[in-house]
Motif scaffolding. Structure first.
Motif, short mmCIF file in Angstrom:
data_model
loop_
_atom_site.label_atom_id
_atom_site.label_comp_id
_atom_site.label_asym_id
_atom_site.label_seq_id
_atom_site.Cartn_x
_atom_site.Cartn_y
_atom_site.Cartn_z
N ALA A 8 79.12 57.83 51.77
CA ALA A 8 78.56 58.57 52.90
C ALA A 8 79.28 59.90 53.05
O ALA A 8 80.35 60.13 52.50
N GLU A 9 78.67 60.80 53.81
CA GLU A 9 79.29 62.08 54.12
C GLU A 9 78.98 62.41 55.56
O GLU A 9 78.11 61.80 56.19
N LEU A 10 79.69 63.40 56.10
CA LEU A 10 79.45 63.80 57.47
C LEU A 10 77.99 64.21 57.63
O LEU A 10 77.42 64.89 56.78
N GLY A 11 77.40 63.79 58.73
CA GLY A 11 75.99 64.03 58.96
C GLY A 11 75.12 62.84 58.60
O GLY A 11 73.93 62.81 58.92
N SER A 12 75.73 61.82 57.94
CA SER A 12 74.98 60.61 57.59
C SER A 12 74.68 59.80 58.84
O SER A 12 75.44 59.83 59.82
N ASN A 13 73.59 59.05 58.80
CA ASN A 13 73.26 58.15 59.90
C ASN A 13 74.34 57.07 60.04
O ASN A 13 74.80 56.51 59.04
N ALA A 14 74.70 56.77 61.27
CA ALA A 14 75.74 55.77 61.53
C ALA A 14 75.19 54.37 61.30
O ALA A 14 74.11 54.04 61.80
N PRO A 15 75.91 53.53 60.57
CA PRO A 15 75.48 52.14 60.39
C PRO A 15 75.53 51.38 61.72
O PRO A 15 76.27 51.74 62.63
N ALA A 16 74.75 50.33 61.79
CA ALA A 16 74.81 49.44 62.95
C ALA A 16 76.18 48.76 62.99
O ALA A 16 76.81 48.56 61.95
N LEU A 17 76.65 48.44 64.18
CA LEU A 17 77.91 47.72 64.33
C LEU A 17 77.65 46.23 64.09
O LEU A 17 76.83 45.62 64.77
N ALA A 18 78.35 45.67 63.12
CA ALA A 18 78.25 44.23 62.85
C ALA A 18 79.44 43.57 63.55
O ALA A 18 80.57 43.60 63.03
N ILE A 19 79.23 42.99 64.71
CA ILE A 19 80.31 42.49 65.56
C ILE A 19 80.26 40.96 65.67
O ILE A 19 79.21 40.38 65.94
N ASP A 20 81.42 40.35 65.49
CA ASP A 20 81.53 38.90 65.62
C ASP A 20 81.70 38.52 67.10
O ASP A 20 81.03 37.61 67.58
N VAL A 96 86.36 46.76 73.19
CA VAL A 96 87.09 46.23 72.03
C VAL A 96 86.24 45.13 71.40
O VAL A 96 85.70 44.26 72.10
N ALA A 97 86.13 45.17 70.08
CA ALA A 97 85.28 44.22 69.38
C ALA A 97 85.93 43.74 68.10
O ALA A 97 86.85 44.39 67.56
N LEU A 98 85.46 42.59 67.61
CA LEU A 98 85.94 42.03 66.34
C LEU A 98 84.89 42.22 65.26
O LEU A 98 83.71 41.89 65.45
N ASP A 99 85.32 42.74 64.14
CA ASP A 99 84.42 42.98 63.01
C ASP A 99 83.89 41.65 62.48
O ASP A 99 84.60 40.64 62.45
N LYS A 100 82.64 41.66 62.03
CA LYS A 100 82.03 40.47 61.46
C LYS A 100 82.09 40.54 59.95
O LYS A 100 81.38 41.33 59.32
N ASP A 101 83.01 39.75 59.36
CA ASP A 101 83.16 39.71 57.89
C ASP A 101 83.40 41.10 57.31
O ASP A 101 82.94 41.40 56.20
N ARG A 102 84.06 41.96 58.08
CA ARG A 102 84.40 43.32 57.66
C ARG A 102 83.17 44.17 57.34
O ARG A 102 83.27 45.19 56.65
N GLN A 103 82.02 43.80 57.85
CA GLN A 103 80.81 44.56 57.58
C GLN A 103 80.83 45.94 58.24
O GLN A 103 80.36 46.93 57.65
N THR A 104 81.37 46.01 59.45
CA THR A 104 81.47 47.31 60.11
C THR A 104 82.45 48.21 59.36
O THR A 104 82.19 49.40 59.17
N SER A 105 83.56 47.63 58.93
CA SER A 105 84.53 48.39 58.16
C SER A 105 83.92 48.93 56.86
O SER A 105 84.17 50.07 56.46
N LYS A 106 83.11 48.12 56.22
CA LYS A 106 82.45 48.57 54.98
C LYS A 106 81.53 49.75 55.25
O LYS A 106 81.47 50.69 54.46
N GLY A 107 80.80 49.68 56.35
CA GLY A 107 79.85 50.73 56.65
C GLY A 107 80.49 52.04 57.07
O GLY A 107 79.89 53.11 56.89
N TYR A 108 81.69 51.97 57.60
CA TYR A 108 82.38 53.17 58.07
C TYR A 108 83.58 53.50 57.18
O TYR A 108 83.59 54.51 56.48
#
Length: 267
Positions: A8-20, A96-108
């Motif tokens: 990704a690069e700046l200006g890219s659409n933000a991924p959905a938050l995958a929250i546990d 404050v939220a918990l990532d779901k299987d690190r999916q949010t981390s992967k997207g960002y």
């Protein structure tokens, strides 16, 4: 929100938050509208993260009524994060939220090749990621700029591209030092000096290494003096650490009088 995509690069659409789990506040859905979002990745064991928590809380209080939502995302378990957040109380006054299987981390984080925390992402009202960086390094100015329309994604992209080029040059210089290749060290340092004379801190660090490297055979005093002088000029002579390096460079090139004057100025 867009699906997760790498490279990704700046200006890219933000991924959905995958929250546990939502530990405090929430749930939050990132989508185009009237909100600006700051998504920060952190952990309870991370010292720099803990230092940034009060700062993020202050920013959330300042910008809450202006439609800015701060979300801290951790990949730790609830038994670790929940009591920590409770103990922080009003010092951690944002979602404050918990990532779901690190999916949010992967997207960002992974999508932007970031591997250190804390790292914050600013998402504008069009649900685009427009800034990535340390939450203590200019985040408040970026948020204000996004709100008032003065922040430019294109200029930010240009700055990021320049940073990438600088890092590539630094990696080449590091490789030359590791190989103890004096010719390549000289060439790489000269290249950086020519291309980035305004990078005062970088030039200062290179000069210091050339002056003080454990392997004295790699010392290059004349080159260090040129680098240090350019760093002094770029910083307008107002940085004590840079002036200190310049003083040593002057001394090692036999300008004792100049070295003393520069060291006195550094002090």
């Amino acid at each position: 929100a867009a699906p997760i995509a790498l490279a990704a690069e700046l200006g890219s659409n933000a991924p959905a938050l995958a929250i546990d789990q939502w530990i405090k506040g929430g749930p939050v859905t990132i989508a185009p509208g009237d909100k600006v979002y700051v998504v920060e990745f952190w952990a309870t064991w991370c010292g720099p993260c803990l230092k940034s928590i009060p700062h993020l809380s202050e920013l959330q209080k300042e910008y809450k009524d202006k439609g800015v939502v701060f979300i801290g995302v951790s990949d730790e378990d609830a038994d670790t994060v929940r009591p920590f957040v409770a103990e922080q109380g009003a010092q951690m006054e944002y979602t404050v939220a918990l990532d779901k299987d690190r999916q949010t981390s992967k997207g960002y984080m992974e999508a932007f090749n970031r591997d250190t925390i804390p790292t914050a992402f600013v998402v504008d009202k069009q649900a685009r990621i427009v800034w990535v960086g340390h939450p203590m390094d200019g985040l408040d100015e970026v948020v204000q700029g996004v709100l008032d329309g003065t922040y430019s994604v294109e200029k930010a992209k240009q700055r990021e591209a320049r940073k990438a080029r600088v890092m590539e040059s630094v990696e080449q210089l590091n490789a030359a030092f590791n190989a103890k290749d004096k010719a390549k060290i000289q060439a790489s340092a000269e290249d950086i000096l020519t291309k980035y004379p305004d990078e005062a801190d970088l030039l200062n660090r290179i000069a210091w290494v050339l002056l003080t490297h454990d392997d004295k055979s790699l010392h290059n005093y004349p080159l260090a003096r040129r680098l240090a002088k350019t760093a002094v000029d770029s910083s307008k002579g107002k940085d004590s650490a840079i002036m200190d390096t310049y003083a040593l460079a002057l001394f090692e090139t036999c300008d004792v009088k100049g070295a003393i004057a520069a060291q006195e100025k550094a002090i």
